[in-house]
Design a protein around this motif. Structure first.
Motif, mmCIF file in Angstrom:
data_model
loop_
_atom_site.group_PDB
_atom_site.id
_atom_site.type_symbol
_atom_site.label_atom_id
_atom_site.label_comp_id
_atom_site.label_asym_id
_atom_site.label_seq_id
_atom_site.Cartn_x
_atom_site.Cartn_y
_atom_site.Cartn_z
ATOM 1 N N ASP A 1 0.821 -1.210 0.000
ATOM 2 C CA ASP A 1 0.000 0.000 0.000
ATOM 3 C C ASP A 1 0.857 1.263 0.000
ATOM 4 O O ASP A 1 0.482 2.267 -0.605
ATOM 5 C CB ASP A 1 -0.924 0.015 1.220
ATOM 6 N N PHE A 2 1.975 1.212 0.689
ATOM 7 C CA PHE A 2 2.859 2.373 0.751
ATOM 8 C C PHE A 2 3.912 2.371 -0.358
ATOM 9 O O PHE A 2 4.815 3.203 -0.367
ATOM 10 C CB PHE A 2 3.551 2.440 2.124
ATOM 11 N N GLY A 3 3.815 1.419 -1.269
ATOM 12 C CA GLY A 3 4.727 1.394 -2.415
ATOM 13 C C GLY A 3 6.159 1.073 -2.075
ATOM 14 O O GLY A 3 7.082 1.485 -2.786
ATOM 15 N N ARG A 4 6.403 0.310 -1.011
ATOM 16 C CA ARG A 4 7.783 0.028 -0.589
ATOM 17 C C ARG A 4 8.328 -1.264 -1.171
ATOM 18 O O ARG A 4 9.545 -1.406 -1.324
ATOM 19 C CB ARG A 4 7.861 -0.038 0.946
ATOM 20 N N ALA B 1 15.741 -2.579 6.983
ATOM 21 C CA ALA B 1 15.330 -1.599 7.993
ATOM 22 C C ALA B 1 15.137 -0.214 7.384
ATOM 23 O O ALA B 1 14.262 0.547 7.817
ATOM 24 C CB ALA B 1 16.370 -1.539 9.112
ATOM 25 N N ALA B 2 15.947 0.125 6.369
ATOM 26 C CA ALA B 2 15.843 1.455 5.767
ATOM 27 C C ALA B 2 14.665 1.574 4.815
ATOM 28 O O ALA B 2 14.050 2.639 4.707
ATOM 29 C CB ALA B 2 17.141 1.785 5.022
ATOM 30 N N VAL B 3 14.321 0.483 4.128
ATOM 31 C CA VAL B 3 13.291 0.545 3.090
ATOM 32 C C VAL B 3 11.898 0.314 3.662
ATOM 33 O O VAL B 3 10.940 0.990 3.295
ATOM 34 C CB VAL B 3 13.599 -0.473 1.971
ATOM 35 N N MET B 4 11.767 -0.652 4.573
ATOM 36 C CA MET B 4 10.446 -0.988 5.096
ATOM 37 C C MET B 4 9.945 0.095 6.061
ATOM 38 O O MET B 4 10.731 0.841 6.644
ATOM 39 C CB MET B 4 10.482 -2.334 5.802
ATOM 40 N N THR B 5 8.610 0.140 6.242
ATOM 41 C CA THR B 5 8.022 1.168 7.092
ATOM 42 C C THR B 5 7.175 0.606 8.233
ATOM 43 O O THR B 5 6.908 1.313 9.198
ATOM 44 C CB THR B 5 7.120 2.101 6.251
ATOM 45 N N SER B 6 6.741 -0.654 8.139
ATOM 46 C CA SER B 6 5.900 -1.222 9.191
ATOM 47 C C SER B 6 6.763 -1.794 10.311
ATOM 48 O O SER B 6 8.000 -1.744 10.265
ATOM 49 C CB SER B 6 4.988 -2.305 8.615
ATOM 50 N N GLY B 7 6.106 -2.391 11.307
ATOM 51 C CA GLY B 7 6.811 -2.868 12.486
ATOM 52 C C GLY B 7 7.815 -3.962 12.227
ATOM 53 O O GLY B 7 8.762 -4.128 13.005
ATOM 54 N N TRP B 8 7.671 -4.684 11.108
ATOM 55 C CA TRP B 8 8.606 -5.791 10.892
ATOM 56 C C TRP B 8 9.982 -5.330 10.418
ATOM 57 O O TRP B 8 10.860 -6.156 10.180
ATOM 58 C CB TRP B 8 8.004 -6.819 9.947
ATOM 59 N N ARG B 9 10.169 -4.014 10.309
ATOM 60 C CA ARG B 9 11.510 -3.526 9.970
ATOM 61 C C ARG B 9 12.506 -3.885 11.074
ATOM 62 O O ARG B 9 13.723 -3.848 10.853
ATOM 63 C CB ARG B 9 11.483 -2.022 9.743
#
Length: 689
Positions: free
Chosen positions: A24-27, A518-526
């Motif tokens: 959804d966030f295009g990551r 960690a740098a690319v993802m935005t949700s908690g699983w980063r």
């Protein structure tokens, strides 16, 4: 596309919820270049060249599966996973195509030939030494001729790109890594189309081209800039040439080493900082000049005009700098940023980083395994990720902007810290060292480089057509001399503390993958990215150094004594000895680690409580087989019962060896565990001392 999960499915498929969030966030598309890099690495590590048609077929099948999964409501959240696996296979396809169309036959034995061809590239190695890459058009070489050869030319013979050269040359096969898992120059040169290196006897016959192409004109301009720098006689002329046109051959080796130890080696690689300063200065100057005229500034998009000027300046600098991987990456990033300005879009995003990486992967897939690519993108990803995180924090907490001077100081400090930490794993993996005082070196030197050296260099380049470059070059040289002095001081403080020894590819891969995730993802699983980084760091102390190293030539060797230090045979080459010691985290000079324990029949080295024999004469073989625990021979050994034996055939087939003592037995690791199975593997016979 928005993926909606019911509460039941959300609880049941926790990973699907995270995937849906990132989609959804295009990551998720931002991970495609990283998975393509994984595919390239797997292709390189394969025991044989994977069938290209099979790879293409599997890639298409996964893309079809992605479409099917996307239309199935129960599995739509997992459709991106099929895309990621398709990216892995696409990366393998890309490097397979590069091998098929750009790879070259490799020279397998030293030979003297007469050849003629066209000069493709020229580098200065010193006042009287040049290195040229030649497109081979005719030669007396037996068997298939390489597409290109790289030759050192001594003397004052002027070499120009596009010129025709005829010379008598000594060609050598390109050897593989000195240690298993070490840097493999044969692989990189194979993908550059270079099948041999060597030198030219005497003065070659050089015929200038009748017509100069664009490449030849750019090369002539670069050489002209170097000549003008030398003629102006500023302080640190070699450093200035390295910054402005990428010519490092005139820099003293001691200065280069000091910059690297002090964490300032990135200044020598024309990359994002240089490109941003060069194009950014032109952008700012044009915009400020146009803003002086209200009739223009209020009626026309002068910011976009300035962006076009910055693009032109960046393109000129790309040509002058030599277009290395780091420079091309920086140029692509800047082009994307300027185009974003033209389209009224944000300039600095993770999307632009992913796009630049994708373009580079398409242009030169094999370059992703080079230190320049990895360090460059790790630094940029970490910086952009930190910038995005901090921007979100400012919005959430409504932070007040800092004072401009404080903002500059904080920006320099945070940029140096983040980039240094991000590139440290790659530096340890590729160069067996880090710069523990790099933050101090960068904080002291980068303001001088950013506000004095680089602006003066830009002014000198634009002043050269008018013949007014002397003064700005002297200002630039004085600033660069200050940077060298800072680097030498910081290097003195660092001492041997930056030596890390070799770390395994697994440790580096975990750290790099964790940082990217960690740098690319935005949700908690980063948080999984942080876990991968921690796992990689935990594994580093478990990466043991070998007890015995043997280079592929059979005469360069290093063994570990009971004291824990490595000792080198007196026949070990300076290059191999440096690699052995670096892999062990040992900063001693090569000559200090050598033992004078050789005679014409071979060498004897202490190996823990035993010893290893390097046999160079059949007459010594029987005695050494009876007494040594490891026997290394440049000839063929047919009968030698008891010790571990590494003979000519094994050295030719498997290259460099490393032996690890495990209980009462030895574990043997080789540079080519599958033998000579890839096109860049050269069956180089061991040489006699």
């Amino acid at each position: 596309m928005s993926l909606v999960l019911t509460p039941q499915r959300e609880g049941r498929f926790h990973i699907g919820r995270h995937i849906a969030h990132e989609v959804d966030f295009g990551r998720f598309p931002l991970l495609l270049p990283a998975f393509a890099v994984l595919g390239i690495g797997l292709w390189m590590a394969a025991p044989r060249d994977p069938p290209l048609l099979v790879l293409v077929g599997l890639t298409l099948a996964l893309l079809i599966a992605r479409v099917v999964l996307n239309r199935w409501a129960g599995a739509a959240a997992f459709a991106p996973i099929a895309t990621l696996f398709a990216a892995v296979l696409a990366g393998a396809c890309a490097v397979g195509l590069q091998s098929a169309f750009i790879g070259t036959p490799m020279v397998e034995r030293a030979t003297t030939v007469t050849l003629s061809g066209t000069i493709r590239a020229v580098d200065r190695l010193g006042p009287k030494r040049q290195r040229a890459i030649i497109i081979v058009e005719d030669s007396t070489l037996e068997g298939p001729s390489p597409r290109h050869v790289r030759l050192v030319v001594r003397g004052q013979t002027p070499l120009q790109v596009g010129s025709t050269i005829t010379a008598k040359a000594r060609l050598f096969p390109i050897r593989g890594p000195v240690t298993p898992g070490g840097y493999d120059p044969s692989r990189r040169l194979y993908f550059d189309g270079v099948g041999a290196t060597g030198f030219v006897y005497g003065a070659p016959e050089v015929v200038p081209p009748e017509r100069r192409g664009l490449h030849a004109m750019i090369s002539a301009a670069r050489q002209g800039v170097v000549a003008r720098i030398v003629a102006a006689d500023p302080p640190a002329p070699g450093f200035a040439a390295a910054i402005l046109v990428g010519e490092r051959g005139l820099m003293p080796a001691a200065d280069v080493e000091a910059l690297r130890v002090a964490g300032l080696g990135h200044i020598l690689a024309i990359s994002g900082l240089h490109m941003a300063l060069f194009a950014g200065s032109v952008f700012a100057a044009v915009r400020a000049s146009l803003a002086l005229f209200p009739s223009l500034a209020l009626r026309y998009p002068i910011k976009k005009w300035a962006a076009v000027a910055g693009l032109v300046a960046a393109t000129l600098y790309l040509g002058l700098s030599g277009a290395s991987v780091a420079t091309v990456r920086a140029y692509l990033m800047l082009v994307i940023a300027m185009v974003a300005i033209l389209c009224d879009r944000p300039a600095l995003t993770m999307r632009s980083v992913a796009l630049a990486a994708s373009i580079l992967i398409i242009i030169d897939p094999a370059s992703v395994l080079e230190p320049g690519f990895q360090m460059s993108f790790l630094a940029v990803v970490a910086l952009v990720g930190a910038y995005e995180w901090w921007s979100a924090v400012k919005v959430k907490r409504k932070k007040r902007p800092l004072h401009p001077l404080a903002a500059i100081c904080v920006g320099l400090l945070s940029t140096s810290l983040i980039a240094g930490l991000a590139t440290a794993p790659a530096a340890a993996f590729h160069f067996d060292r880090v710069a523990p005082l790099g933050l101090i070196g960068n904080m002291a030197a980068m303001p001088i480089f950013t506000f004095i050296a680089m602006p003066a260099g830009i002014v000198s380049l634009f002043s050269m057509p008018l013949g007014l470059e002397a003064l700005p070059l002297k200002v630039m040289g004085a600033a660069l001399s200050m940077i060298v002095a800072i680097a030498k001081e910081v290097a003195t403080w660092t001492g041997s503390s930056g030596a890390t020894g070799g770390i395994s590819g697994l440790s580096f891969a975990l750290i790099a993958a964790g940082l990217l995730f960690a740098a690319v993802m935005t949700s908690g699983w980063r948080i999984l990215g942080a876990g991968a980084v921690l796992a990689g760091l935990v594994l580093i102390p478990l990466d043991r150094s070998a007890h015995l190293y043997v280079a592929g030539d059979g005469v360069s060797a290093a063994s570990r004594t009971l004291s824990g230090e490595l000792v080198l045979s007196s026949t070990t080459s300076a290059y191999a000895g440096q690699k052995f010691l670096a892999a062990d985290g040992d900063t001693r000079p090569v000559n200090d680690a050598k033992q004078e324990n050789c005679d014409p029949r071979g060498c004897a080295l202490p190996l823990l409580t035993q010893w290893v024999a390097l046999v160079h004469s059949p007459r010594a073989l029987a005695e050494d087989c009876a007494r040594a625990s490891v026997v290394i021979s440049t000839g063929t050994v047919r009968r030698c019962v008891g010790p571990v034996v590494i003979d000519r055939g094994q050295l030719i087939r498997h290259g460099a060896h490393a032996l690890y003592r495990e209980g009462d037995s030895w574990r043997v690791v080789t540079a080519r565990p599958y033998g000579i199975s890839r096109p860049w593997h050269v069956p180089v016979p061991p040489k006699d001392p």
